[in-house]
Design a protein around this motif. Structure first.
Motif, short mmCIF file in Angstrom:
data_model
loop_
_atom_site.label_atom_id
_atom_site.label_comp_id
_atom_site.label_asym_id
_atom_site.label_seq_id
_atom_site.Cartn_x
_atom_site.Cartn_y
_atom_site.Cartn_z
N GLU A 1 0.84 -1.20 0.00
CA GLU A 1 0.00 0.00 0.00
C GLU A 1 0.87 1.25 0.00
N ASP A 2 1.55 1.47 -1.07
CA ASP A 2 2.40 2.65 -1.22
C ASP A 2 2.02 3.32 -2.53
N ASP A 3 1.86 4.63 -2.51
CA ASP A 3 1.38 5.35 -3.68
C ASP A 3 2.46 5.67 -4.71
N ASP A 4 3.71 5.39 -4.41
CA ASP A 4 4.80 5.69 -5.35
C ASP A 4 4.85 4.59 -6.41
N ILE A 5 4.25 4.87 -7.57
CA ILE A 5 4.14 3.89 -8.65
C ILE A 5 4.63 4.52 -9.95
N ILE A 6 5.42 3.76 -10.70
CA ILE A 6 5.86 4.20 -12.03
C ILE A 6 5.66 3.06 -13.01
N LEU A 7 5.10 3.39 -14.16
CA LEU A 7 4.85 2.42 -15.23
C LEU A 7 5.73 2.80 -16.41
N VAL A 8 6.57 1.87 -16.85
CA VAL A 8 7.45 2.13 -17.98
C VAL A 8 7.12 1.13 -19.08
N GLY A 9 7.49 1.49 -20.33
CA GLY A 9 7.29 0.51 -21.39
C GLY A 9 7.07 1.12 -22.75
N ASP A 10 6.87 0.24 -23.71
CA ASP A 10 6.60 0.59 -25.10
C ASP A 10 5.09 0.65 -25.26
N MET A 11 4.56 1.87 -25.27
CA MET A 11 3.11 2.04 -25.34
C MET A 11 2.60 2.03 -26.78
N ASN A 12 3.50 2.03 -27.76
CA ASN A 12 3.12 2.10 -29.17
C ASN A 12 2.15 3.25 -29.43
N ALA A 13 2.34 4.33 -28.72
CA ALA A 13 1.53 5.54 -28.87
C ALA A 13 2.45 6.74 -28.66
N TYR A 14 2.31 7.74 -29.51
CA TYR A 14 3.11 8.95 -29.35
C TYR A 14 2.49 9.84 -28.27
N ALA A 15 3.25 10.86 -27.87
CA ALA A 15 2.98 11.56 -26.61
C ALA A 15 1.62 12.23 -26.53
N MET A 16 1.06 12.65 -27.67
CA MET A 16 -0.22 13.35 -27.64
C MET A 16 -1.39 12.44 -28.02
N GLU A 17 -1.13 11.15 -28.14
CA GLU A 17 -2.18 10.24 -28.56
C GLU A 17 -3.06 9.82 -27.38
N ASP A 18 -4.21 9.25 -27.71
CA ASP A 18 -5.24 8.93 -26.71
C ASP A 18 -4.73 8.06 -25.56
N PRO A 19 -3.94 7.00 -25.80
CA PRO A 19 -3.53 6.17 -24.66
C PRO A 19 -2.71 6.92 -23.62
N ILE A 20 -1.83 7.79 -24.05
CA ILE A 20 -0.99 8.53 -23.08
C ILE A 20 -1.85 9.53 -22.31
N ARG A 21 -2.81 10.13 -22.99
CA ARG A 21 -3.71 11.05 -22.29
C ARG A 21 -4.67 10.29 -21.37
N ALA A 22 -4.98 9.04 -21.72
CA ALA A 22 -5.81 8.22 -20.83
C ALA A 22 -5.07 7.92 -19.54
N PHE A 23 -3.79 7.61 -19.63
CA PHE A 23 -3.00 7.41 -18.41
C PHE A 23 -3.03 8.67 -17.54
N ALA A 24 -2.85 9.83 -18.19
CA ALA A 24 -2.83 11.09 -17.43
C ALA A 24 -4.17 11.33 -16.73
N ASP A 25 -5.26 11.01 -17.41
CA ASP A 25 -6.58 11.18 -16.80
C ASP A 25 -6.76 10.29 -15.57
N LYS A 26 -6.03 9.18 -15.56
CA LYS A 26 -6.09 8.27 -14.42
C LYS A 26 -5.08 8.63 -13.33
N GLY A 27 -4.32 9.70 -13.52
CA GLY A 27 -3.37 10.14 -12.50
C GLY A 27 -1.94 9.71 -12.74
#
Length: 919
Positions: free
Chosen positions: A659-685
């Motif tokens: 139960e620790d809030d320090d979380i980082i997700l790394v990887g090949d998202m196959n999406a460029y920085a302004m595309e929907d998946p990256i903005r979806a991550f941002a919307d989730k915090g």
């Protein structure tokens, strides 16, 4: 990257001896213009031959599977002794179709496709190399399989049954011009005699001619297409060599130049039989043609040199253009760009001798703009800023490569971002790109040099990284099992691949690294992840690398997976290693993995997860919102968005049990920085760490088609993002030519050695992401030492009969750096009756006598722990009498009389002390 893979069945069949009845061979090969394609078969025996059981099969673009040809023709009937059987493409012209015995789609071949003739399933003859794609053609010894007619040499009477061997067309074949059908249907003694050519009158220079600008016209295709013309011009570029374009460029004579800026004054002449030199004034007779939408003079019958040693001036052009079509006005002309241009594409450098240049680094539209109109506008502008530099050679894998200046090798690279200050050459057009074939060798400047390693931020005590290792497959883990389904095709290649990846990871120097595209073969001693960690520990003796074992045979169902490695001397696993294969990670999006860690030094607890979302390729089966909607996000965007949201929800539920809030997700998202998946991550915090720290989305990890962008990301929770002190991409792969990777295909023996080094550069095709974290608060900087300060001329009051130890008052002083060097004492001079303690309190140290001394003056300095002294200040102590005034009466008067002896005694003692001081 092409891999040769022959099925076991093919190997068995290819190894069998040619049967005695195999008297049929491929005798002629026609790869003409348009659909003019044909194959001639010849009966080498002196008797009639049954064609039953014979099959002619086509294997396109390196298809290795003998059992699965792209097209097959089953032959039937019989063929007379010394007879020929002609197979023609149904789309051929009337002349060629008139020579056909049969029309068949098996002739849908190009210069890089293999043909195999079998008898009862056994190979009896072949053309090309089965299972190998040579590029555009097999070409050696002056014989090419592209756009030529080839005839079997007369002394070849047996078929080539070793279809997988290297194919050199010059060994058994003779080359003739494209669309030469004169010998089709004849072989050996029955070949029709070639008639003696009619005498040709020489061309007459200076007579009536067709102007080059008229041939070119204002539009794309010439209005004189297929018209025979005579024209004159000055040779500006000579590419007549056998491994070059097969012709030369000419420009209009000065007197022939028109005033229309939309018509080009240059044209390419496809002819090499008459040698010409730059500066020759020539007259040419030939037909106007369009080749890959470029106007040229083809079917040339005569070239006459009218004069020599003339000079021409290059036409100056500049980028960007208003419209890409504006370059059509310069097609075939000698041009120069006298402006700095940046290398934006080096993918085809080693293979095709091509370099993409532009006015600036070109970004994928969705890297710096929202998908849709904004991103598409970026790409439309990109097209106006670019030009292709083409070395004018048709030979693939030129050794040495044409660029950079001293030759490409593992240490003399040509990186994206390097520059060239001027280009001079002729403007060509092919494969949908305007290109300049240089007539002067360009000089490149290494303005984007390599860096040896990503420097650790001075405040960081943790480093997390992400690295796509581009199909790291280790065979059976014991030196065999190659070729694998992906990655290295031999143990020798794997050794080269592993050395580069290990060099890169060791230099990254991260405490935890998320990996993508590693073989999905579990966690046993011979697994890919175990092999990589062992190699790392052998390379880096200062650290102890380990991997997270998820205790499964495979993670999900894909051939590749994600993984986590860490330095066990820096961090320890904490909690339970977690995976999920629930929707949407049961297919397409790779299964998520996560593990929590604790820093050994700081005891910081944090969770690292690794993602590899669905790729942008293989769009054929994509439907609905997963289809390419034309907004710049390519196909399968919807499933990536679903994956991003599900991944964030999974992490929010703390899958590792920590139960620790320090979380980082790394990887090949196959999406460029302004595309929907990256903005979806941002919307989730989960915010894009590199973009948050940079303040923009111009960081990049990948290059595709001359455009840069970030497919690889690190997204972090708010609490962990606050601890990130730097985030960056280490550009060891995206900027480097692919020729510098570990593969040995498409390289000469000397290039296999010279283009390779066991360093980090081009270890993969993605750049690693490197995140530096400060897990403990930084110590505030210690200020420069400062002396304390005393308020000047402070006054205090005390009664003369105050007993020793009485506190008179508190000195007023200040100390700007008291938390580092506090005041520890005071230096006092001028009187012994008053002392000052460490807190600055004035204290009575001896008897005071109002009648003898009514004011005491002290000289005081404050002293701090560093030995700094304040300025000396005068401090005054006023002594007040305890005796009542003369107006007092009553009982107070009698009390005074009673106390008089005591007072006299005290004064006597005090006077004695004064006398002692005086003596």
């Amino acid at each position: 990257m092409l891999k040769t893979k022959i099925t076991p069945l093919a190997l068995v069949l290819a190894s069998l001896s040619t049967p005695a009845s195999a008297n049929l061979i491929i005798s002629e090969y026609v790869e003409g213009s348009s659909n003019n394609k044909a194959i001639e078969l010849y009966n080498t025996s002196d008797g009639e031959l049954s064609l039953d059981g014979y099959n002619l099969s086509l294997y396109s673009n390196g298809n290795p599977d003998l059992a699965s040809p792209n097209n097959t023709l089953d032959l039937t009937g019989s063929l007379a002794a010394d007879g020929t059987f002609v197979i023609v493409n149904t789309g051929s012209g009337d002349e060629l179709r008139g020579k056909a015995n049969i029309e068949s789609t098996v002739t849908y071949f190009n210069g890089n496709d293999a043909l195999v003739l079998t008898k009862d399933g056994i190979i009896v003859d072949s053309f090309g190399q089965l299972g190998f794609d040579p590029g555009s053609s097999w070409s050696e010894g002056g014989v090419s399989t592209a756009n030529k007619t080839l005839r079997r040499k007369a002394d070849i009477t047996a078929g080539r049954s070793t279809a997988t061997d290297t194919f050199n067309p010059s060994e058994q074949w003779e080359q003739f011009d494209q669309d030469d059908f004169s010998n089709i249907g004849f072989y050996g003694e029955e070949t029709e005699p070639t008639p003696e050519p009619e005498p040709v009158a020489p061309l007459e220079c200076g007579t009536t001619k067709t102007l080059i600008n008229v041939i070119q016209g204002e539009g794309g295709d010439s209005e004189l297409l297929n018209t025979e013309v005579e024209l004159e011009g000055i040779v500006t570029a000579d590419f007549q060599g056998t491994e070059q374009l097969g012709g030369f460029f000419i420009t209009s004579l000065d007197v022939d130049i028109d005033t229309n800026p939309l018509t080009s004054e240059g044209v390419f002449v496809y002819f090499a039989d008459t040698a010409v030199d730059i500066g020759d004034h020539v007259r040419v007779k030939g037909s106007v043609a369009e080749y890959f939408n470029a106007t040229q003079i083809d079917d040339v019958s005569q070239v006459e040199v009218c004069a020599t040693s003339l000079t021409t001036t290059a036409t100056k052009i500049a980028l960007p253009v208003t419209d890409v079509a504006d370059l059509e006005a310069y097609e075939g002309m000698l041009v120069s760009l006298e402006q700095p241009l940046i290398v934006t594409n080096n993918y085809g450098l080693g293979r095709y001798g091509e370099i993409g240049l532009a006015t600036e680094r070109l970004y994928q539209g969705t890297q710096i703009a929202l998908p849709g109109d904004a991103a598409n506008t970026i790409e439309a502008e990109n097209l106006k800023k670019q030009i292709l530099l083409d070395d004018g050679s048709t030979k693939q894998n030129l050794d040495p490569a044409s660029y950079p200046n001293a030759g490409l090798d593992a240490y003399n690279t040509l990186r994206l971002g390097d520059t060239v200050n001027a280009i001079t050459g002729v403007m060509g057009y092919s494969f949908d790109r305007y290109r300049i074939h240089p007539t002067l060798q360009p000089s490149f400047v290494a303005t984007n040099p390599r860096t040896e390693a990503p420097e650790l931020h001075t405040d960081a005590d943790l480093r997390i990284a992400s690295f796509n290792v581009l199909n790291y497959f280790n065979g059976d883990g014991q030196g065999a099992g190659f070729p694998t389904s992906r990655g290295a095709s031999s143990e020798a290649e794997f050794i080269r691949q592993e050395a580069k990846i290990v060099s890169a990871i060791a230099a990254i120097d991260a405490d935890v690294i998320g990996l993508m595209e590693i073989e999905n073969d579990g966690f046993g001693a011979n697994s890919a992840i175990a092999s990589l960690v062992n190699a790392l520990n052998n390379e880096d003796s200062h650290n102890e690398y380990a991997f997270v074992d998820f205790n499964v045979d495979k993670i999900g169902t894909d051939e590749i997976t994600t993984a986590l490695i860490y330095r066990a001397n820096k961090v320890v696993q904490y909690g339970t290693a977690a995976i999920t294969t629930q929707y949407p990670f049961d297919y397409s999006n790779r299964a998520p993995i996560a593990q929590s860690f604790k820093s050994i030094d700081s005891e910081e607890v944090f969770t690292v997860a690794v993602a590899h979302l669905k790729s942008k390729g293989s769009c054929g089966s994509a439907e609905g919102n997963n289809a390419d909607l034309g907004d710049g996000q390519a196909c399968w965007n919807e499933i990536r968005v679903v994956g991003a949201n599900a991944f964030a929800d999974w992490l929010d539920n703390k899958p590792t049990g920590i139960e620790d809030d320090d979380i980082i997700l790394v990887g090949d998202m196959n999406a460029y920085a302004m595309e929907d998946p990256i903005r979806a991550f941002a919307d989730k915090g989960y915010k894009n760490v590199v973009a948050e720290l940079d303040g923009d989305t111009k960081g990049y990890s990948y290059s595709f088609s001359g455009r840069i962008g970030s497919l690889d990301h690190a997204v972090a929770s708010e609490s962990l993002l606050a601890k990130v002190v730097t985030a960056k991409y280490w550009h060891i792969n995206a900027d480097e030519p692919i020729s510098l990777d570990y593969n040995v295909e498409f390289k000469s023996d000397s290039q296999v050695a010279s283009l390779y080094a066991d360093n980090a550069y081009r270890a993969s095709d993605h750049d690693p992401v490197v995140i530096d974290i400060q897990s403990t608060p930084a110590a505030e900087p210690i200020p420069e030492p400062q002396a304390p300060e005393l308020d000047p001329e402070q006054n205090f009051n005390i009664s003369e009969n105050s007993p020793i130890g009485t506190v008179i008052g508190q000195l007023r002083f200040s100390d700007a750096d008291a938390q580092y060097t506090p005041v520890v004492g005071f230096i006092v001079s001028g009187h012994n009756a008053i002392t000052i303690d460490e807190q600055g309190r004035l204290i009575v140290a001896d008897d005071l006598d109002f009648e003898l001394e009514r004011k005491i003056t002290l000289m005081v300095q404050a002293k701090d722990s560093a030995g700094n002294l304040s300025n000396a200040q005068l401090i005054y102590i006023n002594i007040h009498s305890d005796e009542p005034s003369n107006g007092d009466s009553g009982s107070l008067f009698w009390l005074t009389l009673l106390a008089l002896p005591l007072t006299l005694l005290r004064r006597k003692k005090h006077n004695k002390k004064i006398l002692t001081r005086m003596l």
